[in-house]
Design an enzyme around this catalytic site. Structure first.
Site, PDB file in Angstrom:
ATOM      1  N   HIS A  29       0.838  -1.200   0.000  1.00  0.00           N
ATOM      2  CA  HIS A  29       0.000   0.000   0.000  1.00  0.00           C
ATOM      3  C   HIS A  29       0.875   1.253   0.000  1.00  0.00           C
ATOM      4  O   HIS A  29       0.673   2.172  -0.815  1.00  0.00           O
ATOM      5  CB  HIS A  29      -0.923   0.004   1.215  1.00  0.00           C
ATOM      6  CG  HIS A  29      -1.804   1.212   1.308  1.00  0.00           C
ATOM      7  ND1 HIS A  29      -3.077   1.248   0.795  1.00  0.00           N
ATOM      8  CD2 HIS A  29      -1.577   2.458   1.831  1.00  0.00           C
ATOM      9  CE1 HIS A  29      -3.606   2.446   1.008  1.00  0.00           C
ATOM     10  NE2 HIS A  29      -2.711   3.197   1.641  1.00  0.00           N
ATOM     11  N   GLU A  30       1.852   1.298   0.911  1.00  0.00           N
ATOM     12  CA  GLU A  30       2.712   2.485   0.980  1.00  0.00           C
ATOM     13  C   GLU A  30       3.600   2.601  -0.257  1.00  0.00           C
ATOM     14  O   GLU A  30       3.892   3.708  -0.712  1.00  0.00           O
ATOM     15  CB  GLU A  30       3.557   2.459   2.256  1.00  0.00           C
ATOM     16  CG  GLU A  30       2.748   2.516   3.551  1.00  0.00           C
ATOM     17  CD  GLU A  30       1.763   3.680   3.624  1.00  0.00           C
ATOM     18  OE1 GLU A  30       2.011   4.728   2.970  1.00  0.00           O
ATOM     19  OE2 GLU A  30       0.744   3.550   4.318  1.00  0.00           O
ATOM     20  N   HIS A  68       1.841   4.599  -2.833  1.00  0.00           N
ATOM     21  CA  HIS A  68       2.015   6.049  -2.695  1.00  0.00           C
ATOM     22  C   HIS A  68       3.388   6.488  -3.222  1.00  0.00           C
ATOM     23  O   HIS A  68       3.514   7.531  -3.867  1.00  0.00           O
ATOM     24  CB  HIS A  68       1.877   6.462  -1.232  1.00  0.00           C
ATOM     25  CG  HIS A  68       0.490   6.364  -0.686  1.00  0.00           C
ATOM     26  ND1 HIS A  68      -0.608   6.905  -1.320  1.00  0.00           N
ATOM     27  CD2 HIS A  68       0.016   5.796   0.460  1.00  0.00           C
ATOM     28  CE1 HIS A  68      -1.694   6.678  -0.598  1.00  0.00           C
ATOM     29  NE2 HIS A  68      -1.348   5.993   0.475  1.00  0.00           N
ATOM     30  N   HIS A 106       3.252   6.497  -6.971  1.00  0.00           N
ATOM     31  CA  HIS A 106       2.466   7.639  -7.438  1.00  0.00           C
ATOM     32  C   HIS A 106       3.334   8.890  -7.484  1.00  0.00           C
ATOM     33  O   HIS A 106       3.302   9.664  -8.450  1.00  0.00           O
ATOM     34  CB  HIS A 106       1.269   7.845  -6.510  1.00  0.00           C
ATOM     35  CG  HIS A 106       0.172   8.658  -7.107  1.00  0.00           C
ATOM     36  ND1 HIS A 106      -1.023   8.881  -6.471  1.00  0.00           N
ATOM     37  CD2 HIS A 106       0.076   9.336  -8.289  1.00  0.00           C
ATOM     38  CE1 HIS A 106      -1.808   9.634  -7.238  1.00  0.00           C
ATOM     39  NE2 HIS A 106      -1.152   9.917  -8.337  1.00  0.00           N
TER      40      HIS A 106
END
Length: 452
Positions: free
Chosen positions: A244-245, A248, A251
């Site tokens: 999940h991290e 980021h 992104h």
């Protein structure tokens, strides 16, 4: 907390639960002041409520529409959650009878323990065995290799001065050259930020000369440090946090914008979690788990039977899990979108906790509102974004990668260029529409959480 998941003695679970949900009582007054002042400010600026004010720049810019969506989802999730709670209650009752203990009821402090118990008993899940296939440093390296395979991103370790010996710095490149830097701060230590997060050190932007300033980002998690000869091993939940991290991070690394204020995760708040939730789908895909999972001692790949057990365990108590997420979203929007000039934030929390989340505190007066930090820090009136983002992520992943294959580099590069690259510089829902070839739908999300 881990102890709530592992403590077999109910007295221990209850003591920890009470300590957690009665701490920081002074925060209630501070929370109330924040809610009242935000409502007052919104009305001075001509908005109906603080939610209306903060929704002004979201892709879903109508609080009433969001509240309707949440209530519809609540109607669907509640029967499912009630069935799951009844199953957990029966397991606890049977355990009490087998140990000769009095059974009174099923309480909030039992939830994490019996969710884990049910999963392990139903699917023969051995958490310690699973962790042995995800040695943290090796898993990170395999994750980097996966991102090189599907997105042409190469992570190369840089030996440089860092703020702790266990922190690592990576230079990231693609086929066109330098992309940015990423710090990996994976392990827990005293006085460190206690949650998983990704932080900007520098956002990317283009100078007037045309020269590019490249992003620098920090990934923070709190995995158990290797110590006393014991390796750092990851549970599947840890792996989910890591991926999940990393979403980021990617992104921020893949974004290319003229202005830093629109770079990477600086998108409208109701989309900021979606790209990371997209990447979470990877660790529920058998072929990906088989790439990432290798035993830290034998170096053998994770057996398919263990992978199948992990995947099969996903829907366990999904109704309870998502009803809890929905509770926070409803609570958040309720205190910031009330027609009244004053709303008792703590009273709303306790009422909704019982009526929406189906919580049973055993008559103990808790003050969970005192430590629900999202409603005062960045996600105020926008806690729904986790559910909204997951709905979009499920649709994009099942539609494109379900059709093209999870390792299809062309589709991943399209995702990188259409969804990640623009950051917040364009209308993100137009980008989603372009990637899907249609407007978003919610069927994939409902299937993912076990709703027909």
């Amino acid at each position: 907390m881990v102890i709530l998941r592992l403590a077999a003695l109910e007295e221990t679970r209850k003591a920890i639960y009470v300590a957690l949900f009665t701490k920081c009582p002074n925060n209630i007054e501070l929370l109330q002041q924040a809610v009242d002042l935000r409502q007052e400010k919104a009305k001075i600026l001509g908005f109906k409520s603080h939610a209306s004010y903060t929704f002004d720049d979201l892709s879903m810019n109508d609080p009433d529409m969001v509240l309707d969506m949440l209530n519809t989802l609540r109607t669907q999730l509640t029967p499912m959650a009630r069935r799951e709670l009844a199953q957990l209650r029966a397991i606890k009752q049977a355990d009490c009878e087998s140990m000769g203990l009095e059974f009174t009821d099923f309480y909030d402090w039992d939830l994490a323990y019996y969710k884990r118990t049910k999963t392990e008993r139903t699917h023969n899940i051995d958490t310690a065995l699973i962790k042995s296939y995800f040695h943290a440093p090796d898993t990170v390296c395999r994750l980097f290799a996966l991102f090189e395979e599907i997105m042409q991103l190469r992570f190369c370790k840089v030996y440089a001065s860092v703020w702790h010996p266990l922190v690592e710095l990576y230079e990231v490149r693609d086929t066109n050259g330098f992309v940015g830097h990423c710090y990996m701060d994976l392990y827990a230590r005293p006085r460190k930020y206690a949650n998983g997060a990704t932080f900007h050190i520098r956002s990317g932007f283009t100078r007037k000369t045309g020269a590019r300033e490249y992003p620098v980002v920090v990934l923070v998690t709190n995995f158990v440090q290797p110590a006393n000869g014991e390796p750092a091993l990851l549970s599947h939940a840890n792996l989910k946090t890591l991926v999940h991290e990393m979403g980021h991070v990617l992104h921020n690394l893949c974004s290319v914008t003229k202005w830093s204020m629109f770079h990477g995760t600086r998108v409208c708040r109701d989309f900021v979690e979606c790209p990371s939730q997209m990447f979470e789908n990877l660790i529920w895909t058998p072929s990906v788990l088989q790439k990432l999972g290798v035993h830290y001692q034998t170096k053998q790949p994770i057996p398919l039977c263990i992978v199948d057990a992990i995947i099969a365990a996903k829907p366990q108590v999904a109704g309870v899990f998502y009803l809890q997420k929905l509770f926070y979203a409803v609570y958040d929007i309720s205190i910031y979108h009330s027609p009244n000039s004053h709303v008792d934030a703590s009273l709303v929390y306790n009422t909704l906790e019982k009526n929406v989340a189906l919580c049973n505190t055993g008559g103990i007066e808790t003050i969970g509102a005192a430590t629900t930090r999202q409603v005062v820090r960045g996600y105020d009136s926008k806690c729904f974004v986790y559910l909204w983002g997951q709905a979009l992520a499920a649709d994009m992943f099942s539609t494109r990668f379900g059709r093209d294959g999870v390792f299809n580099q062309q589709t991943w590069m399209e995702y990188r260029n259409v969804i990640l690259r623009p950051g917040g510089s364009t209308d993100i829902m137009k980008c989603v529409h372009q990637f899907l070839g249609r407007k978003p739908q919610y069927n994939a999300f409902f299937t993912q959480i076990g709703l027909d």
